[in-house]
Motif scaffolding. Structure first.
Motif, PDB file in Angstrom:
ATOM      1  N   LEU A   1       0.815  -1.213   0.000  1.00  0.00           N
ATOM      2  CA  LEU A   1       0.000   0.000   0.000  1.00  0.00           C
ATOM      3  C   LEU A   1       0.847   1.260   0.000  1.00  0.00           C
ATOM      4  O   LEU A   1       0.305   2.364   0.046  1.00  0.00           O
ATOM      5  CB  LEU A   1      -0.930  -0.003   1.219  1.00  0.00           C
ATOM      6  CG  LEU A   1      -1.931  -1.152   1.239  1.00  0.00           C
ATOM      7  CD1 LEU A   1      -2.619  -1.236   2.584  1.00  0.00           C
ATOM      8  CD2 LEU A   1      -2.945  -0.987   0.111  1.00  0.00           C
TER       9      LEU A   1
ATOM     10  N   TRP B   1      -3.374   6.433   0.997  1.00  0.00           N
ATOM     11  CA  TRP B   1      -3.455   5.425  -0.067  1.00  0.00           C
ATOM     12  C   TRP B   1      -2.559   5.828  -1.237  1.00  0.00           C
ATOM     13  O   TRP B   1      -2.200   6.994  -1.373  1.00  0.00           O
ATOM     14  CB  TRP B   1      -4.883   5.311  -0.590  1.00  0.00           C
ATOM     15  CG  TRP B   1      -5.880   4.732   0.345  1.00  0.00           C
ATOM     16  CD1 TRP B   1      -5.675   4.247   1.609  1.00  0.00           C
ATOM     17  CD2 TRP B   1      -7.278   4.607   0.095  1.00  0.00           C
ATOM     18  NE1 TRP B   1      -6.854   3.811   2.143  1.00  0.00           N
ATOM     19  CE2 TRP B   1      -7.853   4.018   1.238  1.00  0.00           C
ATOM     20  CE3 TRP B   1      -8.089   4.930  -0.976  1.00  0.00           C
ATOM     21  CZ2 TRP B   1      -9.214   3.745   1.327  1.00  0.00           C
ATOM     22  CZ3 TRP B   1      -9.436   4.658  -0.892  1.00  0.00           C
ATOM     23  CH2 TRP B   1      -9.992   4.065   0.245  1.00  0.00           C
TER      24      TRP B   1
ATOM     25  N   LEU C   1     -10.119   1.983  -3.915  1.00  0.00           N
ATOM     26  CA  LEU C   1      -9.039   1.019  -3.730  1.00  0.00           C
ATOM     27  C   LEU C   1      -9.609  -0.376  -3.515  1.00  0.00           C
ATOM     28  O   LEU C   1     -10.477  -0.576  -2.666  1.00  0.00           O
ATOM     29  CB  LEU C   1      -8.197   1.431  -2.513  1.00  0.00           C
ATOM     30  CG  LEU C   1      -7.022   0.538  -2.130  1.00  0.00           C
ATOM     31  CD1 LEU C   1      -6.003   0.461  -3.273  1.00  0.00           C
ATOM     32  CD2 LEU C   1      -6.364   1.067  -0.861  1.00  0.00           C
TER      33      LEU C   1
END
Length: 104
Positions: free
Chosen positions: A27, A50, A59
């Motif tokens: 991530l 993110w 996501l």
């Protein structure tokens, strides 16, 4: 526009530290990511940390090769699933999928 898909590959992960490292890497979490359950929950629920493309698109995290970790550390795996589930419940732009299939 479709969601940004990130693969969280747990191949070779045997403990919580390994899981947290994989999450941080997959991530692209900031260096200050605390590598604990609360920090993971906060990061999953916070689009500002993110990957850049995910902020606008949403996501989708696909968890792969999780079975050996789940077998080795069932309590940790249960907690991880709870963290993923709660983050998805709180964050409409987030989806987490646990991929079925091969264990290696």
């Amino acid at each position: 526009m479709t969601e940004l898909v990130v693969t969280l590959d747990l191949d070779g992960v045997t403990d919580k530290a390994g899981l947290m490292d994989r999450c941080a890497r997959a991530l692209d979490l900031p260096d200050w990511f605390g590598r604990n359950w609360d920090a993971l929950a906060d990061s999953l629920s916070d689009p500002t940390v993110w990957p850049a493309d995910a902020v606008e698109r949403g996501l989708l995290i696909v968890v792969r090769n999780w079975r050996p970790y789940a077998k080795a550390r069932p309590d940790e795996w249960e907690t991880a699933q709870e963290v993923f589930s709660e983050a998805v419940d709180r964050t409409p732009a987030l989806s987490v999928t646990v991929a079925l299939g091969g264990s290696s």
